[in-house]
Design a protein around this motif. Structure first.
Motif, PDB file in Angstrom:
ATOM      1  N   GLU A 123       0.823  -1.204   0.000  1.00  0.00           N
ATOM      2  CA  GLU A 123       0.000   0.000   0.000  1.00  0.00           C
ATOM      3  C   GLU A 123       0.863   1.262   0.000  1.00  0.00           C
ATOM      4  O   GLU A 123       0.603   2.209  -0.747  1.00  0.00           O
ATOM      5  N   ARG A 124       1.909   1.269   0.808  1.00  0.00           N
ATOM      6  CA  ARG A 124       2.742   2.467   0.921  1.00  0.00           C
ATOM      7  C   ARG A 124       3.583   2.711  -0.335  1.00  0.00           C
ATOM      8  O   ARG A 124       3.957   3.850  -0.621  1.00  0.00           O
ATOM      9  N   LEU A 125       3.858   1.641  -1.081  1.00  0.00           N
ATOM     10  CA  LEU A 125       4.671   1.781  -2.289  1.00  0.00           C
ATOM     11  C   LEU A 125       3.848   1.584  -3.564  1.00  0.00           C
ATOM     12  O   LEU A 125       4.400   1.295  -4.624  1.00  0.00           O
ATOM     13  N   ALA A 126       2.550   1.771  -3.458  1.00  0.00           N
ATOM     14  CA  ALA A 126       1.651   1.491  -4.584  1.00  0.00           C
ATOM     15  C   ALA A 126       1.979   2.327  -5.816  1.00  0.00           C
ATOM     16  O   ALA A 126       1.758   1.882  -6.957  1.00  0.00           O
ATOM     17  N   GLU A 127       2.503   3.513  -5.631  1.00  0.00           N
ATOM     18  CA  GLU A 127       2.791   4.400  -6.759  1.00  0.00           C
ATOM     19  C   GLU A 127       4.236   4.284  -7.248  1.00  0.00           C
ATOM     20  O   GLU A 127       4.642   5.014  -8.165  1.00  0.00           O
ATOM     21  N   ASP A 128       5.015   3.386  -6.657  1.00  0.00           N
ATOM     22  CA  ASP A 128       6.424   3.230  -7.012  1.00  0.00           C
ATOM     23  C   ASP A 128       6.635   1.939  -7.794  1.00  0.00           C
ATOM     24  O   ASP A 128       5.891   0.970  -7.637  1.00  0.00           O
ATOM     25  N   ARG A 129       7.686   1.925  -8.596  1.00  0.00           N
ATOM     26  CA  ARG A 129       7.990   0.759  -9.422  1.00  0.00           C
ATOM     27  C   ARG A 129       9.305   0.138  -8.966  1.00  0.00           C
ATOM     28  O   ARG A 129      10.320   0.835  -8.838  1.00  0.00           O
ATOM     29  N   PRO A 130       9.325  -1.170  -8.732  1.00  0.00           N
ATOM     30  CA  PRO A 130      10.592  -1.829  -8.368  1.00  0.00           C
ATOM     31  C   PRO A 130      11.549  -1.854  -9.553  1.00  0.00           C
ATOM     32  O   PRO A 130      11.129  -1.739 -10.708  1.00  0.00           O
ATOM     33  N   ARG A 131      12.823  -2.055  -9.248  1.00  0.00           N
ATOM     34  CA  ARG A 131      13.864  -2.081 -10.280  1.00  0.00           C
ATOM     35  C   ARG A 131      14.242  -3.519 -10.649  1.00  0.00           C
ATOM     36  O   ARG A 131      15.325  -3.778 -11.167  1.00  0.00           O
ATOM     37  N   CYS A 132      13.335  -4.435 -10.367  1.00  0.00           N
ATOM     38  CA  CYS A 132      13.511  -5.852 -10.662  1.00  0.00           C
ATOM     39  C   CYS A 132      12.106  -6.439 -10.755  1.00  0.00           C
ATOM     40  O   CYS A 132      11.121  -5.706 -10.633  1.00  0.00           O
ATOM     41  N   ARG A 133      12.005  -7.742 -10.987  1.00  0.00           N
ATOM     42  CA  ARG A 133      10.696  -8.382 -10.839  1.00  0.00           C
ATOM     43  C   ARG A 133      10.533  -8.741  -9.376  1.00  0.00           C
ATOM     44  O   ARG A 133      11.273  -9.570  -8.855  1.00  0.00           O
ATOM     45  N   ARG A 134       9.605  -8.100  -8.714  1.00  0.00           N
ATOM     46  CA  ARG A 134       9.391  -8.278  -7.277  1.00  0.00           C
ATOM     47  C   ARG A 134       8.205  -9.216  -7.060  1.00  0.00           C
ATOM     48  O   ARG A 134       7.126  -9.011  -7.612  1.00  0.00           O
ATOM     49  N   VAL A 135       8.424 -10.243  -6.228  1.00  0.00           N
ATOM     50  CA  VAL A 135       7.365 -11.186  -5.860  1.00  0.00           C
ATOM     51  C   VAL A 135       7.244 -11.144  -4.348  1.00  0.00           C
ATOM     52  O   VAL A 135       8.112 -11.645  -3.627  1.00  0.00           O
ATOM     53  N   ALA A 136       6.198 -10.516  -3.859  1.00  0.00           N
ATOM     54  CA  ALA A 136       6.018 -10.325  -2.415  1.00  0.00           C
ATOM     55  C   ALA A 136       5.021 -11.348  -1.898  1.00  0.00           C
ATOM     56  O   ALA A 136       3.882 -11.415  -2.379  1.00  0.00           O
ATOM     57  N   LEU A 137       5.442 -12.132  -0.913  1.00  0.00           N
ATOM     58  CA  LEU A 137       4.638 -13.252  -0.425  1.00  0.00           C
ATOM     59  C   LEU A 137       4.351 -13.103   1.059  1.00  0.00           C
ATOM     60  O   LEU A 137       5.275 -13.007   1.877  1.00  0.00           O
ATOM     61  N   GLY A 138       3.093 -13.102   1.409  1.00  0.00           N
ATOM     62  CA  GLY A 138       2.698 -13.101   2.808  1.00  0.00           C
ATOM     63  C   GLY A 138       2.667 -14.517   3.342  1.00  0.00           C
ATOM     64  O   GLY A 138       1.846 -15.335   2.905  1.00  0.00           O
ATOM     65  N   VAL A 139       3.575 -14.824   4.268  1.00  0.00           N
ATOM     66  CA  VAL A 139       3.706 -16.183   4.797  1.00  0.00           C
ATOM     67  C   VAL A 139       3.976 -16.123   6.295  1.00  0.00           C
ATOM     68  O   VAL A 139       4.318 -15.077   6.845  1.00  0.00           O
ATOM     69  N   ASP A 140       3.831 -17.263   6.935  1.00  0.00           N
ATOM     70  CA  ASP A 140       4.217 -17.417   8.329  1.00  0.00           C
ATOM     71  C   ASP A 140       5.591 -18.071   8.348  1.00  0.00           C
ATOM     72  O   ASP A 140       5.726 -19.267   8.046  1.00  0.00           O
ATOM     73  N   LEU A 141       6.623 -17.301   8.675  1.00  0.00           N
ATOM     74  CA  LEU A 141       7.984 -17.826   8.638  1.00  0.00           C
ATOM     75  C   LEU A 141       8.265 -18.817   9.762  1.00  0.00           C
ATOM     76  O   LEU A 141       9.295 -19.490   9.742  1.00  0.00           O
ATOM     77  N   THR A 142       7.358 -18.927  10.740  1.00  0.00           N
ATOM     78  CA  THR A 142       7.521 -19.933  11.787  1.00  0.00           C
ATOM     79  C   THR A 142       6.947 -21.289  11.344  1.00  0.00           C
ATOM     80  O   THR A 142       7.138 -22.287  12.020  1.00  0.00           O
ATOM     81  N   ALA A 143       6.230 -21.287  10.218  1.00  0.00           N
ATOM     82  CA  ALA A 143       5.695 -22.528   9.638  1.00  0.00           C
ATOM     83  C   ALA A 143       6.524 -22.871   8.402  1.00  0.00           C
ATOM     84  O   ALA A 143       7.567 -22.271   8.147  1.00  0.00           O
ATOM     85  N   ASP A 144       6.054 -23.839   7.610  1.00  0.00           N
ATOM     86  CA  ASP A 144       6.773 -24.224   6.394  1.00  0.00           C
ATOM     87  C   ASP A 144       6.322 -23.328   5.243  1.00  0.00           C
ATOM     88  O   ASP A 144       5.226 -23.469   4.721  1.00  0.00           O
ATOM     89  N   TRP A 145       7.183 -22.386   4.862  1.00  0.00           N
ATOM     90  CA  TRP A 145       6.876 -21.399   3.838  1.00  0.00           C
ATOM     91  C   TRP A 145       7.410 -21.811   2.464  1.00  0.00           C
ATOM     92  O   TRP A 145       7.239 -21.072   1.482  1.00  0.00           O
ATOM     93  N   THR A 146       8.046 -22.964   2.379  1.00  0.00           N
ATOM     94  CA  THR A 146       8.738 -23.321   1.147  1.00  0.00           C
ATOM     95  C   THR A 146       7.773 -23.516  -0.035  1.00  0.00           C
ATOM     96  O   THR A 146       8.097 -23.139  -1.167  1.00  0.00           O
ATOM     97  N   ALA A 147       6.600 -24.077   0.223  1.00  0.00           N
ATOM     98  CA  ALA A 147       5.658 -24.319  -0.868  1.00  0.00           C
ATOM     99  C   ALA A 147       5.234 -23.012  -1.522  1.00  0.00           C
ATOM    100  O   ALA A 147       5.046 -22.953  -2.747  1.00  0.00           O
ATOM    101  N   SER A 148       5.092 -21.968  -0.742  1.00  0.00           N
ATOM    102  CA  SER A 148       4.705 -20.669  -1.288  1.00  0.00           C
ATOM    103  C   SER A 148       5.743 -20.152  -2.271  1.00  0.00           C
ATOM    104  O   SER A 148       5.410 -19.594  -3.325  1.00  0.00           O
TER     105      SER A 148
END
Length: 279
Positions: A123-148
């Motif tokens: 939301e805060r960066l909605a008007e900005d463009r990354p300088r790479c292909r960005r893949v942002a994943l919401g996960v629980d890092l205390t669980a198994d996040w590998t499948a995501s």
């Protein structure tokens, strides 16, 4: 201990706002070690308040650690991506490297963090463009996040660059080893693992008491430290290069104590580790 009414992981997530506020302050300096034009909007009022509270409680020494590690990992990431085109940032928080670093063409950056953190950042960066292909994943890092990661295009047959920045001290020892085991299982030969560690001597030192008390009071106690940081990846067969944070800190005139050779025991330190998985 989690405070009543807090959502799980929230205190650690708040440290991302604090880090962004520190990076925004560094960006305003004429002699700043890096420029992060996105840090101010990512920090917001909450981050600025957290920084004011941190400075009042513990002074600026802890902010220097974050400043030096930001520059150190910026340089390490750009070195590694000369030959590797997929990057994974674990517990990415309000990190803006996908937007501010000059990534080589074709680089993909996976950012993993709690879903609420990823949503707020998007939301805060909605008007900005990354300088790479960005893949942002919401996960629980205390669980198994590998499948995501697999489901969103991560290729375990190709080398990857992994960054674990400012996270390990919040995990217990078993969780640290589980995290490294998962990274190792997903890493092809030639992969690079970048991580920072609080030394056990430093964690137990009186000089860190105020920081430990402050973090515990906020609900994000520091749990893990080791003075054999290379062994975290070395036990899995990775080749590790260990750097005392005081080395680059002094080289950049932003540290408060002299660098002492790594073979001198009993010195309170923080560590940077650059590890490579052999063929």
């Amino acid at each position: 201990m989690q405070k009543p009414g807090q959502t799980p992981g929230r205190p650690v997530a708040d440290t991302g706002l604090l880090v962004a506020a520190i990076r925004a302050e560094e960006t305003r300096r004429d002699d700043g070690l890096f420029s992060d034009p996105f840090a101010e909007k990512l920090a917001g009022e909450s981050g600025r308040r957290l920084l004011a509270d941190a400075l009042a409680a513990t002074g600026e020494k802890t902010t220097l650690q974050i400043i030096v590690r930001t520059r150190f990992w910026d340089e390490a990431l750009l070195r590694a991506t000369r030959t590797v085109d997929q990057v994974v940032i674990l517990a990415a928080g309000m990190d803006a490297r996908a937007y501010r670093l000059p990534w080589p063409d074709g680089t993909v950056v996976f950012e993993l963090d709690q879903p609420a953190v990823i949503a707020a950042k998007n939301e805060r960066l909605a008007e900005d463009r990354p300088r790479c292909r960005r893949v942002a994943l919401g996960v629980d890092l205390t669980a198994d996040w590998t499948a995501s990661l697999y489901d969103n295009g991560f290729d375990a047959d190709k080398p990857a660059v992994w960054l674990i920045e400012g996270l390990l001290q919040y995990l217990d020892e078993a969780a640290v080893h589980t995290l490294f085991d998962r990274v190792d299982a997903m890493s092809a030969a030639g992969s690079v693992l970048l991580y920072d560690v609080v030394g056990k001597t430093l964690l137990d030192a009186a000089m860190l008491a105020a920081v430990r008390e402050s973090m515990a009071a906020s609900g994000a106690p520091w749990l893990f430290g080791t003075d054999q940081p290379g062994e975290l990846s070395g036990r899995l067969g990775w080749s590790a290069v260990v750097t005392d944070i005081a080395e680059p800190g002094n080289a950049w005139n932003r540290w408060f104590a002299p660098a002492v050779p790594l073979d001198v025991p009993g010195v309170p330190r923080g560590y940077f580790v650059e590890a490579t998985k052999p063929g």
